[in-house]
Scaffold this motif. Structure first.
Motif, short mmCIF file in Angstrom:
data_model
loop_
_atom_site.label_atom_id
_atom_site.label_comp_id
_atom_site.label_asym_id
_atom_site.label_seq_id
_atom_site.Cartn_x
_atom_site.Cartn_y
_atom_site.Cartn_z
N ASN A 283 1.39 1.01 -0.08
CA ASN A 283 0.22 1.83 -0.35
C ASN A 283 0.63 3.02 -1.21
OD1 ASN A 283 1.68 3.18 1.63
ND2 ASN A 283 0.14 2.96 3.20
N SER A 284 -0.29 3.91 -1.43
CA SER A 284 -0.03 5.14 -2.18
C SER A 284 -0.52 6.31 -1.35
CB SER A 284 -0.77 5.12 -3.52
OG SER A 284 -0.26 4.11 -4.34
N ALA A 285 -0.15 7.51 -1.75
CA ALA A 285 -0.60 8.70 -1.04
C ALA A 285 -0.84 9.83 -2.02
CB ALA A 285 0.43 9.12 0.01
N ALA A 286 -1.82 10.67 -1.71
CA ALA A 286 -2.13 11.85 -2.52
C ALA A 286 -2.63 12.95 -1.60
CB ALA A 286 -3.18 11.51 -3.57
N TYR A 287 -2.51 14.18 -2.06
CA TYR A 287 -2.95 15.31 -1.26
C TYR A 287 -4.29 15.83 -1.75
CZ TYR A 287 -2.99 19.77 1.16
OH TYR A 287 -3.35 20.83 1.97
N ASP A 288 -5.24 15.97 -0.83
CA ASP A 288 -6.57 16.51 -1.10
C ASP A 288 -6.54 17.98 -0.66
OD1 ASP A 288 -9.21 17.38 -0.95
OD2 ASP A 288 -9.95 15.54 0.00
N SER A 289 -6.41 18.90 -1.62
CA SER A 289 -6.27 20.32 -1.27
C SER A 289 -7.56 20.94 -0.75
CB SER A 289 -5.74 21.11 -2.47
OG SER A 289 -6.64 21.01 -3.55
#
Length: 171
Positions: free
Chosen positions: A131-137
């Protein structure tokens, strides 16, 4: 390699010496404290899982960091920068030389410049590899969609989020 947005070109910036050993399935992220790139873990040419931490300084030289509280060996994990917390989170991954469920890495680690500290959670993500991951600030959450499910199912359509306020996974 480094992409220059002004010229729209790629440039090989590989230092002549001092590079980390060859690897795959590692992860990198921008370190807001040093302004450099951090690399962690992966799988070397002999299929040995790694848990070393390297810093690319100003795009010109690598140094291996001597960190404390080092996370366990893993590959196919994620490093995600949280600018508002001035840190990097390490989540997910696997050590395929171990048997399930131990091979699935559901722990969460925080890197703040020179040390790693585990964030204790009582919940786990739905999937930890592929999978992938990203940060939602805006919501202060790390978002991790899809991947290979740790309870069977591959691929999974589930979405896992790590809430940076409660320090828990939300599925």
């Amino acid at each position: 390699w480094e992409f220059d947005f002004k010229t729209g070109t790629w440039k090989d910036i590989t230092p002549a010496t001092g590079n980390p050993p060859a690897r795959r399935f590692h992860s990198i992220a921008f370190d807001p404290n040093s302004g450099n790139i951090i690399l962690f873990g992966g799988w070397d040419a002999n299929k040995v899982h790694l848990n070393d931490t390297w810093m690319l300084i100003a795009g010109s030289s690598w140094i291996k960091l001597s960190t404390t509280g080092v996370p366990s060996t893993r590959r196919q994990h994620h490093l995600v920068t949280r600018p508002d917390f001035r840190d990097i989170l390490l989540v997910a991954g696997q050590n395929s030389t171990m048997t399930a469920p131990a091979k699935w890495r559901t722990d969460v680690w925080r890197f703040t410049g020179l040390d790693w500290k585990q964030i204790k959670t009582t919940t786990s993500p739905a999937a930890v590899v592929g999978n992938s991951a990203a940060y939602d600030s805006v919501r202060q959450r790390l978002v991790m969609p899809g991947g290979n499910g740790i309870n069977g199912g591959s691929p999974t359509g589930e979405l896992s989020e790590f809430d940076s306020v409660s320090n828990e996974w939300v599925i």
